[in-house]
Design an enzyme around this catalytic site. Structure first.
Site, PDB file in Angstrom:
ATOM      1  N   ARG A  12     -31.153 -19.735 -14.648  1.00 62.59           N
ATOM      2  CA  ARG A  12     -31.785 -18.854 -15.643  1.00 62.59           C
ATOM      3  C   ARG A  12     -32.047 -17.470 -15.031  1.00 62.59           C
ATOM      4  NH1 ARG A  12     -35.785 -15.354 -16.602  1.00 62.59           N
ATOM      5  NH2 ARG A  12     -37.161 -16.625 -15.325  1.00 62.59           N
ATOM      6  N   ASP A  13     -32.980 -17.397 -14.101  1.00 62.56           N
ATOM      7  CA  ASP A  13     -33.379 -16.104 -13.551  1.00 62.56           C
ATOM      8  C   ASP A  13     -32.198 -15.409 -12.846  1.00 62.56           C
ATOM      9  OD1 ASP A  13     -34.805 -13.967 -12.647  1.00 62.56           O
ATOM     10  OD2 ASP A  13     -36.281 -15.100 -11.516  1.00 62.56           O
ATOM     11  N   HIS A 203     -43.326 -17.537  -6.869  1.00 57.54           N
ATOM     12  CA  HIS A 203     -41.975 -17.008  -7.138  1.00 57.54           C
ATOM     13  C   HIS A 203     -41.869 -15.644  -6.444  1.00 57.54           C
ATOM     14  CE1 HIS A 203     -38.590 -16.292 -10.180  1.00 57.54           C
ATOM     15  NE2 HIS A 203     -38.810 -15.073  -9.722  1.00 57.54           N
ATOM     16  N   CYS A 236     -34.612  -8.657 -12.371  1.00 55.94           N
ATOM     17  CA  CYS A 236     -35.262  -8.698 -13.681  1.00 55.94           C
ATOM     18  C   CYS A 236     -34.665  -7.569 -14.493  1.00 55.94           C
ATOM     19  CB  CYS A 236     -36.768  -8.536 -13.541  1.00 55.94           C
ATOM     20  SG  CYS A 236     -37.577  -8.411 -15.147  1.00 55.94           S
ATOM     21  N   ASN A 245     -33.743 -12.515  -6.181  1.00 49.88           N
ATOM     22  CA  ASN A 245     -34.740 -13.552  -5.940  1.00 49.88           C
ATOM     23  C   ASN A 245     -34.575 -14.089  -4.527  1.00 49.88           C
ATOM     24  OD1 ASN A 245     -35.999 -14.240  -8.691  1.00 49.88           O
ATOM     25  ND2 ASN A 245     -33.833 -14.150  -9.168  1.00 49.88           N
TER      26      ASN A 245
HETATM   27 MG    MG Z   1     -37.280 -13.701 -10.348  1.00 46.79          MG
END
Ligand code: MG
Length: 281
Positions: A12-13, A203, A236, A245
């Site tokens: 997802r991210d 996170h 993002c 990430n």
């Molecule tokens: Mg992230």
């Protein structure tokens, strides 16, 4: 600490913001590869408007394909419409994202913090009736690209409010990777003292190469669950300067070196990272 739960957010991210949009089959293959490496907690997609985030279209089809596996899957939802879709698709855990500053929340979901909280509380209420687990991401928990440093007291206040309203987990998210280990340690120290460590996960982003140090700082305060993203994909779409990430392979490698169990095979994980790179390039 003996064991850490790695929650993989790559599907997802990691994938939501890349130019090369993966089809359902490719997303499925990536998830299967991660599971083969021993990962069994994954955020696999989102029920958001496909016009805003086309990479996450057809998450329902993906979920259907994944229905026979035993892993724990979560799905991000931005509002009640997304919640209904998640419920219809028998999602067992939903992720809500609240940005801790007005500018960032506006940028992310075009809504004030106050209105978002009202809607999220309604959703959390529904999850209780529907037996769905919920977690709230407190995004830009340390620093916002528009408003600068975020007051830790405000994060504490939001945490308390959501926990009192029945959310199962609070994820402290350093969305732009600006948090420093001492800030991380201080914030988690207070949160864990007041609410217990089991309610939290973290996170981190590696923008300033501090993600691993921030994980260690959080571990020192008793946090035992971390998000990471295969091959460090993503960022993002609405946060300027948010680079990748924390990479799952970096996190797992560090944990194993420290003698912490993850249940994940590093060799297989490297294969997943290669696949992720290939699919997204
Ligand atoms: Mg992230």
């Amino acid at each position: 600490m003996k064991k850490i739960l790695v929650n993989e957010v790559g599907p997802r991210d990691g994938l939501q913001n890349i130019e090369n949009i993966l089809n359902v089959e490719e997303r499925f293959d990536l998830i299967k590869s991660l599971e083969k490496a021993g990962i069994n907690s994954l955020e696999i997609g989102s029920f958001v408007n496909p016009k805003s985030v086309p990479a996450m279209a057809n998450t329902d089809v993906l979920l259907d394909k994944l229905s026979t596996t035993k892993s724990h899957y979560s799905v991000l939802i931005p509002n009640t419409v997304g919640y209904k879709a998640a419920k219809e698709n028998r999602v067992k855990e939903i992720c809500l994202v609240l940005c801790a500053t007005e500018s960032m929340n506006m940028e992310n979901i075009n809504k004030s913090i106050k209105d978002t909280i009202v809607e999220f509380k309604e959703i959390i209420k529904m999850t209780k009736q529907d037996n769905i687990r919920s977690k709230i991401y407190l995004s830009v928990a340390f620093e916002c690209p528009y408003e600068g440093i975020v007051n830790p007291d405000y994060i504490h206040e939001l945490t308390k409010d959501f926990l009192c309203n029945g959310v199962n987990e609070v994820v402290i998210a350093d969305t732009i990777g600006a948090g420093k280990p001492e800030q991380v340690k201080k914030l988690f120290n207070t949160l864990v003292n007041d609410f217990g460590s089991s309610k939290f996960s973290a996170h981190f982003h590696d923008t300033e190469s501090l993600a691993i140090s921030n994980v260690k700082a959080a571990m020192e305060e008793g946090i035992s669950k971390f998000d990471s993203c295969i091959a460090g994909l993503g960022g993002c779409p609405f946060a300027p300067g948010a680079s990748g990430n924390l990479a799952t392979e970096d996190l797992v490698s560090m944990l194993h070196k420290e003698g912490v169990e993850t249940g994940i095979d590093e060799e297989m994980l490297r294969k997943s990272a290669k696949l992720a790179a290939k699919l997204t390039s």
